[in-house]
Design a protein around this motif. Structure first.
Motif, PDB file in Angstrom:
ATOM      1  N   GLU A   1      42.635  39.989  40.291  1.00  0.00           N
ATOM      2  CA  GLU A   1      42.777  41.361  40.765  1.00  0.00           C
ATOM      3  C   GLU A   1      41.694  41.707  41.788  1.00  0.00           C
ATOM      4  N   ILE A   2      40.505  41.124  41.625  1.00  0.00           N
ATOM      5  CA  ILE A   2      39.430  41.355  42.589  1.00  0.00           C
ATOM      6  C   ILE A   2      39.804  40.777  43.950  1.00  0.00           C
ATOM      7  N   ASP A   3      40.432  39.597  43.932  1.00  0.00           N
ATOM      8  CA  ASP A   3      40.897  39.005  45.191  1.00  0.00           C
ATOM      9  C   ASP A   3      41.889  39.931  45.889  1.00  0.00           C
ATOM     10  N   GLU A   4      42.736  40.567  45.088  1.00  0.00           N
ATOM     11  CA  GLU A   4      43.695  41.522  45.649  1.00  0.00           C
ATOM     12  C   GLU A   4      42.958  42.748  46.192  1.00  0.00           C
ATOM     13  N   LEU A   5      41.971  43.225  45.440  1.00  0.00           N
ATOM     14  CA  LEU A   5      41.216  44.408  45.853  1.00  0.00           C
ATOM     15  C   LEU A   5      40.438  44.149  47.140  1.00  0.00           C
ATOM     16  N   GLU A   6      39.970  42.924  47.318  1.00  0.00           N
ATOM     17  CA  GLU A   6      39.144  42.586  48.483  1.00  0.00           C
ATOM     18  C   GLU A   6      39.877  42.830  49.801  1.00  0.00           C
ATOM     19  N   SER A   7      41.184  42.717  49.764  1.00  0.00           N
ATOM     20  CA  SER A   7      41.954  42.939  50.993  1.00  0.00           C
ATOM     21  C   SER A   7      42.026  44.422  51.358  1.00  0.00           C
ATOM     22  N   TYR A   8      41.639  45.306  50.415  1.00  0.00           N
ATOM     23  CA  TYR A   8      41.668  46.749  50.681  1.00  0.00           C
ATOM     24  C   TYR A   8      40.260  47.339  50.766  1.00  0.00           C
ATOM     25  N   GLU A   9      39.367  46.901  49.870  1.00  0.00           N
ATOM     26  CA  GLU A   9      38.032  47.500  49.790  1.00  0.00           C
ATOM     27  C   GLU A   9      37.019  46.417  49.424  1.00  0.00           C
ATOM     28  N   GLU A  10      36.332  45.874  50.406  1.00  0.00           N
ATOM     29  CA  GLU A  10      35.419  44.765  50.171  1.00  0.00           C
ATOM     30  C   GLU A  10      34.211  45.188  49.332  1.00  0.00           C
ATOM     31  N   THR A  11      33.733  46.396  49.531  1.00  0.00           N
ATOM     32  CA  THR A  11      32.554  46.858  48.797  1.00  0.00           C
ATOM     33  C   THR A  11      32.817  46.895  47.299  1.00  0.00           C
ATOM     34  N   GLN A  12      33.932  47.478  46.905  1.00  0.00           N
ATOM     35  CA  GLN A  12      34.274  47.547  45.482  1.00  0.00           C
ATOM     36  C   GLN A  12      34.555  46.155  44.917  1.00  0.00           C
ATOM     37  N   ALA A  13      35.180  45.315  45.726  1.00  0.00           N
ATOM     38  CA  ALA A  13      35.437  43.945  45.284  1.00  0.00           C
ATOM     39  C   ALA A  13      34.121  43.204  45.051  1.00  0.00           C
ATOM     40  N   THR A  14      33.149  43.422  45.925  1.00  0.00           N
ATOM     41  CA  THR A  14      31.840  42.783  45.764  1.00  0.00           C
ATOM     42  C   THR A  14      31.160  43.258  44.488  1.00  0.00           C
ATOM     43  N   LEU A  15      31.219  44.555  44.229  1.00  0.00           N
ATOM     44  CA  LEU A  15      30.637  45.096  42.989  1.00  0.00           C
ATOM     45  C   LEU A  15      31.307  44.465  41.760  1.00  0.00           C
ATOM     46  N   ALA A  16      32.612  44.395  41.779  1.00  0.00           N
ATOM     47  CA  ALA A  16      33.350  43.827  40.649  1.00  0.00           C
ATOM     48  C   ALA A  16      32.993  42.357  40.457  1.00  0.00           C
ATOM     49  N   ASN A  17      32.857  41.615  41.553  1.00  0.00           N
ATOM     50  CA  ASN A  17      32.491  40.198  41.457  1.00  0.00           C
ATOM     51  C   ASN A  17      31.123  40.021  40.820  1.00  0.00           C
ATOM     52  N   LEU A  18      30.183  40.861  41.206  1.00  0.00           N
ATOM     53  CA  LEU A  18      28.844  40.784  40.610  1.00  0.00           C
ATOM     54  C   LEU A  18      28.901  41.004  39.101  1.00  0.00           C
ATOM     55  N   ALA A  19      29.659  42.002  38.693  1.00  0.00           N
ATOM     56  CA  ALA A  19      29.769  42.313  37.266  1.00  0.00           C
ATOM     57  C   ALA A  19      30.444  41.178  36.504  1.00  0.00           C
ATOM     58  N   VAL A  20      31.522  40.650  37.052  1.00  0.00           N
ATOM     59  CA  VAL A  20      32.252  39.567  36.372  1.00  0.00           C
ATOM     60  C   VAL A  20      31.390  38.312  36.276  1.00  0.00           C
ATOM     61  N   THR A  21      30.606  38.030  37.315  1.00  0.00           N
ATOM     62  CA  THR A  21      29.714  36.867  37.275  1.00  0.00           C
ATOM     63  C   THR A  21      28.678  37.037  36.165  1.00  0.00           C
ATOM     64  N   ARG A  22      28.100  38.220  36.054  1.00  0.00           N
ATOM     65  CA  ARG A  22      27.151  38.471  34.961  1.00  0.00           C
ATOM     66  C   ARG A  22      27.834  38.385  33.609  1.00  0.00           C
TER      67      ARG A  22
END
Length: 341
Positions: A128-149
């Protein structure tokens, strides 16, 4: 008679009233259920998204992983500001919501100890983050950081669970999931370490299971070939060939040793059911071994008696022959002496 009929009528009316009341309650509950189901449908308008994101406030997963709380706050503000949603807006809001829901599910499953389901939900959140990245990179980056942690935290938890697991199959599975979590957390060294542990433990476990299978097969063959050997009489009469009895006794010793070793393997690997089965099998083989041991001793004693009797008879004949010979010699000397005289 009239009084009885009146009482019966009142009872019937009461039962009917209760039934109608029950039906009314059921209808009310059903109507409420339909309303709840409708309320849980995917939001479509900006106001519906606003209410949905606002209702997520205070969610434990978002409070612990504040990146998602930041995303939620931003989504609430944007949904409040925007008017009519176009297709791009709607797709972006849907991607944000799906990402947050998937992550919350991963968080909850991990808390419930459902680690495999947690990994699956986290993987879904990544998609879903990959999908979000095509619309809002900033929010996708935040989500990726959280999921990695989250993956790193999940790996630490899985590692502790693996170290305390009693069943080897569970430990192998937990070690494999630990490696997966660390790999997704971009920690390749830990991932390689736990992958190696899982592979080594899996090889050792497979070897132990093979020994258990072989011990069970050997013991089963012995018991099948000597069905009545659990008693001394049955062991003695199990074969007309005494040598065969001795061979079975030797085989029972080896089978018992193998089964006892397999039982130790099963216990060490935390296989309670198989440990109990092997313990019962060891008891059966032990009974057979004892009976065959007594039968072997009985045969040896019997042969000893026979040999002893035969030996005694032969020795008796030898002594008798020697005595006869000596008497004959004495008689010859006496006879010669008379002739001399």
């Amino acid at each position: 008679m009239t009084k009885t009929r009146t009482t019966h009528t009142r009872t019937t009316r009461t039962a009917v009233a209760c039934a109608l009341a029950a039906l009314l309650v059921l209808a009310t509950v059903a109507a409420g259920g339909v309303g709840t189901a409708a309320a849980q449908e995917d939001p479509e308008t900006a106001n519906e998204y606003f209410e949905t994101f606002r209702a997520m406030e205070g969610t434990e997963a978002y409070q612990e992983y504040e990146e998602f709380e930041t995303m939620r706050t931003f989504a609430v503000s944007r949904a409040q500001e925007v008017g009519t949603l176009d297709d791009a807006d709607r797709a972006e809001f849907a991607a944000v919501l799906d990402t947050m829901v998937a992550f919350e599910r991963a968080y909850e499953r991990a808390g419930a100890g459902e680690y495999e389901a947690s990994l699956a939900a986290a993987e879904e959140a990544e998609a879903e983050i990959d999908e979000l990245e095509s619309y809002e990179e900033t929010q996708a980056t935040l989500a990726n950081l959280a999921v990695t942690r989250f993956y790193a935290s999940l790996g630490d938890g899985l590692r502790n669970q693996a170290s305390s697991a009693e069943r080897t199959p569970d430990r192998i599975e937990l070690l494999s999931m630990t490696a997966t979590a660390y790999e997704r957390a971009n920690r390749p060294n830990e991932a390689a370490e736990f992958n190696l542990q899982a592979e080594q433990l899996s090889a050792e476990y497979d070897a132990a299971v093979e020994r258990m299978d072989e011990a069970e097969a050997t013991a089963g063959t012995l018991l099948d070939q000597c069905l009545n050997c659990d008693t001394v009489a049955g062991a003695v009469g199990s074969s007309a060939n005494p040598v065969r009895t001795f061979e079975r006794y030797q085989a029972s010793q080896e089978a018992l040793s193998d089964v006892q070793a397999a039982q130790a393997d099963a216990s060490e690997n935390g296989l309670d059911d198989r440990t109990a089965d092997l313990r019962a099998l060891a008891n059966d083989v032990g009974d057979t071994r004892f009976s065959l041991a007594v039968a072997s001793v009985s045969i040896l004693v019997g042969y000893g008696l026979v040999v002893g009797l035969i030996g005694t008879a032969v020795l008796s004949r030898i002594f008798l022959w020697r005595r006869t010979y000596e008497m004959a010699q004495i008689g010859s000397i006496v006879s010669g002496g008379e002739n001399d005289v």
